[in-house]
Motif scaffolding. Structure first.
Motif, PDB file in Angstrom:
ATOM      1  N   ARG A 163       0.832  -1.208   0.000  1.00  0.00           N
ATOM      2  CA  ARG A 163       0.000   0.000   0.000  1.00  0.00           C
ATOM      3  C   ARG A 163       0.869   1.263   0.000  1.00  0.00           C
ATOM      4  NH1 ARG A 163      -5.463   1.012   1.049  1.00  0.00           N
ATOM      5  NH2 ARG A 163      -5.646  -1.162   0.411  1.00  0.00           N
ATOM      6  N   GLY A 164       1.928   1.264   0.805  1.00  0.00           N
ATOM      7  CA  GLY A 164       2.809   2.430   0.840  1.00  0.00           C
ATOM      8  C   GLY A 164       3.442   2.698  -0.508  1.00  0.00           C
ATOM      9  N   CYS A 165       3.942   1.659  -1.162  1.00  0.00           N
ATOM     10  CA  CYS A 165       4.596   1.818  -2.460  1.00  0.00           C
ATOM     11  C   CYS A 165       3.610   2.245  -3.542  1.00  0.00           C
ATOM     12  CB  CYS A 165       5.291   0.524  -2.858  1.00  0.00           C
ATOM     13  SG  CYS A 165       6.799   0.164  -1.910  1.00  0.00           S
ATOM     14  N   LEU A 166       2.414   1.681  -3.513  1.00  0.00           N
ATOM     15  CA  LEU A 166       1.409   2.035  -4.521  1.00  0.00           C
ATOM     16  C   LEU A 166       0.995   3.496  -4.403  1.00  0.00           C
ATOM     17  CD1 LEU A 166      -0.542   1.095  -6.791  1.00  0.00           C
ATOM     18  CD2 LEU A 166      -2.201   0.565  -4.980  1.00  0.00           C
ATOM     19  N   GLU A 167       0.867   3.986  -3.191  1.00  0.00           N
ATOM     20  CA  GLU A 167       0.360   5.335  -2.979  1.00  0.00           C
ATOM     21  C   GLU A 167       1.434   6.414  -3.079  1.00  0.00           C
ATOM     22  OE1 GLU A 167      -1.692   5.191   0.753  1.00  0.00           O
ATOM     23  OE2 GLU A 167      -3.451   4.168  -0.110  1.00  0.00           O
ATOM     24  N   ASP A 168       2.689   6.024  -3.075  1.00  0.00           N
ATOM     25  CA  ASP A 168       3.787   6.994  -3.111  1.00  0.00           C
ATOM     26  C   ASP A 168       4.283   7.157  -4.544  1.00  0.00           C
ATOM     27  OD1 ASP A 168       6.069   8.530  -2.791  1.00  0.00           O
ATOM     28  OD2 ASP A 168       6.717   7.485  -0.970  1.00  0.00           O
ATOM     29  N   ALA A 169       4.078   8.341  -5.100  1.00  0.00           N
ATOM     30  CA  ALA A 169       4.490   8.588  -6.487  1.00  0.00           C
ATOM     31  C   ALA A 169       6.001   8.464  -6.660  1.00  0.00           C
ATOM     32  CB  ALA A 169       4.037   9.981  -6.925  1.00  0.00           C
ATOM     33  N   ALA A 170       6.760   8.669  -5.583  1.00  0.00           N
ATOM     34  CA  ALA A 170       8.214   8.561  -5.679  1.00  0.00           C
ATOM     35  C   ALA A 170       8.639   7.141  -6.031  1.00  0.00           C
ATOM     36  CB  ALA A 170       8.867   8.995  -4.364  1.00  0.00           C
ATOM     37  N   TRP A 171       7.835   6.142  -5.624  1.00  0.00           N
ATOM     38  CA  TRP A 171       8.107   4.757  -6.014  1.00  0.00           C
ATOM     39  C   TRP A 171       7.291   4.355  -7.236  1.00  0.00           C
ATOM     40  CZ3 TRP A 171      11.431   0.933  -5.545  1.00  0.00           C
ATOM     41  CH2 TRP A 171      11.049  -0.345  -5.976  1.00  0.00           C
ATOM     42  N   ARG A 172       6.036   4.775  -7.256  1.00  0.00           N
ATOM     43  CA  ARG A 172       5.125   4.355  -8.326  1.00  0.00           C
ATOM     44  C   ARG A 172       5.592   4.856  -9.690  1.00  0.00           C
ATOM     45  NH1 ARG A 172       0.966   6.765  -6.438  1.00  0.00           N
ATOM     46  NH2 ARG A 172       0.815   8.436  -7.988  1.00  0.00           N
ATOM     47  N   GLU A 173       6.235   6.010  -9.712  1.00  0.00           N
ATOM     48  CA  GLU A 173       6.675   6.610 -10.979  1.00  0.00           C
ATOM     49  C   GLU A 173       8.192   6.790 -10.944  1.00  0.00           C
ATOM     50  OE1 GLU A 173       4.411  10.195 -11.268  1.00  0.00           O
ATOM     51  OE2 GLU A 173       2.502   9.154 -10.975  1.00  0.00           O
ATOM     52  N   PRO A 174       8.945   5.774 -11.348  1.00  0.00           N
ATOM     53  CA  PRO A 174      10.410   5.837 -11.286  1.00  0.00           C
ATOM     54  C   PRO A 174      10.972   6.982 -12.126  1.00  0.00           C
ATOM     55  CG  PRO A 174       9.629   3.611 -11.816  1.00  0.00           C
ATOM     56  CD  PRO A 174       8.452   4.523 -11.937  1.00  0.00           C
ATOM     57  N   PRO A 175      12.161   7.467 -11.758  1.00  0.00           N
ATOM     58  CA  PRO A 175      12.831   8.488 -12.587  1.00  0.00           C
ATOM     59  C   PRO A 175      13.016   7.979 -14.010  1.00  0.00           C
ATOM     60  CG  PRO A 175      13.966   8.206 -10.486  1.00  0.00           C
ATOM     61  CD  PRO A 175      12.939   7.106 -10.565  1.00  0.00           C
ATOM     62  N   GLU A 176      13.087   8.890 -14.958  1.00  0.00           N
ATOM     63  CA  GLU A 176      13.096   8.514 -16.370  1.00  0.00           C
ATOM     64  C   GLU A 176      14.149   7.467 -16.731  1.00  0.00           C
ATOM     65  OE1 GLU A 176      13.486  10.580 -20.806  1.00  0.00           O
ATOM     66  OE2 GLU A 176      13.309  11.822 -19.009  1.00  0.00           O
ATOM     67  N   PRO A 177      15.409   7.583 -16.291  1.00  0.00           N
ATOM     68  CA  PRO A 177      16.386   6.549 -16.679  1.00  0.00           C
ATOM     69  C   PRO A 177      16.031   5.169 -16.136  1.00  0.00           C
ATOM     70  CG  PRO A 177      17.486   8.525 -15.859  1.00  0.00           C
ATOM     71  CD  PRO A 177      16.031   8.668 -15.522  1.00  0.00           C
ATOM     72  N   ILE A 178      15.441   5.129 -14.948  1.00  0.00           N
ATOM     73  CA  ILE A 178      15.029   3.854 -14.356  1.00  0.00           C
ATOM     74  C   ILE A 178      13.785   3.328 -15.064  1.00  0.00           C
ATOM     75  CG2 ILE A 178      14.525   2.662 -12.200  1.00  0.00           C
ATOM     76  CD1 ILE A 178      17.248   4.184 -12.334  1.00  0.00           C
ATOM     77  N   ALA A 179      12.855   4.232 -15.345  1.00  0.00           N
ATOM     78  CA  ALA A 179      11.613   3.845 -16.018  1.00  0.00           C
ATOM     79  C   ALA A 179      11.881   3.259 -17.390  1.00  0.00           C
ATOM     80  CB  ALA A 179      10.688   5.062 -16.128  1.00  0.00           C
TER      81      ALA A 179
END
Length: 296
Positions: A163-179
């Motif tokens: 739940r924490g990871c899903l709700e946190d955009a910092a994890w849910r949306e990785p930085p562009e190079p990681i994404a």
């Protein structure tokens, strides 16, 4: 010792922990490739963790609780992780390969509720154990040993992590190079492979040596097309994330330190949720009478 995401990212041994975890996850893939592929893209990671969390929170007295197509679709689409059709196809895949089963008595009800098969429980336990062991490397803690002694902690900790990871955009949306890697099929496996092989003893201030990489063999190992892997590497090279020492042969690979630093900062977000969740789970366990634990 309890770590925040910022403290983890700054810890001098965090990269060593990341490399250890990457190696452990690679071993999990080799032991069960089809099941492990559920965590090999970021979208599927979020789907899998959320689905398992819903199943762990099933309450027979609350028909809306638990894992169903409705409950998973509601959470996933709310955070724009995947479409409704993607969620339904994902659940069908889990059921087809027997990673989930109908909850007893739910075969003909609507909405149908599902529960994890034993192989899925073992895999999620292994995933949490590997993450806890990586945290233990930073402070010589006993998190992994505690989970091994009390496997029931998984049912408390995993939903909190998910739940924490899903709700946190910092994890849910990785930085562009990681994404670039993690939003592609099997991209997570590629990153784990690179992280597990980086040379931490090299003196280059700009890059880490990965060593020899044969794209044909690597693609075969990860059950992905060689063309897809080569395109992925080409995009990463264009962004400066990776590079080849031996152009144009392209067999000796390096990873930029900036990419590794950004990856570690992103991973620190998840590790902090694992830390918090396990701390809560252990505190709850200590409050449960021994008689009830024996019945669990």
């Amino acid at each position: 010792m309890k770590f925040t995401a910022e403290e983890l990212a700054r810890h001098p041994d965090f990269l060593l922990s990341i490399r250890h975890l990457a190696g452990a996850l690679r071993g999990m893939f080799q032991a069960g490739p089809r099941l492990a592929r559920l965590l090999t893209s970021h979208q599927r990671w979020l789907l899998t963790q959320t689905a398992y969390a819903l199943a762990m929170q099933y309450d027979p007295g609350d028909p809306s609780s638990g894992l169903s197509a409705v409950s998973l679709t509601t959470l996933i689409t709310r955070h724009k992780v995947a479409s409704r059709n993607t969620v339904l196809n994902f659940i069908e895949e889990l059921f087809t390969y027997r990673f989930i089963t109908h909850a007893p008595g739910e075969e003909r009800r609507r909405p149908r509720h599902f529960e994890p098969a034993e192989v899925s429980n073992q895999a999620m336990y292994g995933w949490l154990l590997a993450n806890l062991a990586a945290l233990d490397m930073l402070d010589h803690g006993d998190r992994a040993g505690c989970l091994q002694a009390h496997p029931e902690l998984l049912r408390i900790a995993q939903p909190l992590v998910a739940r924490g990871c899903l709700e946190d955009a910092a994890w849910r949306e990785p930085p562009e190079p990681i994404a670039l890697f993690l939003w592609t099929e099997a991209g997570g496996l590629v990153v784990d492979h690179l992280m597990a092989r980086i040379d931490l003893n090299g003196g280059d201030t700009e890059r880490f040596d990965v060593g020899r990489v044969e794209t044909r063999n690597l693609a075969g190992d990860f059950m992905m097309s060689r063309t897809h892997l080569q395109r992925l590497f080409a995009k990463a090279v264009q962004q400066g994330c990776l590079g080849w020492y031996d152009e144009p042969r392209k067999t000796q690979l390096w990873v930029s330190r900036d990419f590794v630093r950004e990856y570690c900062s992103w991973q620190a977000v998840k590790f902090a949720y694992v830390e918090d969740a396990f701390d809560v789970a252990r505190a709850r366990l200590e409050c449960v009478p021994a008689k009830m634990l024996a019945q669990a």
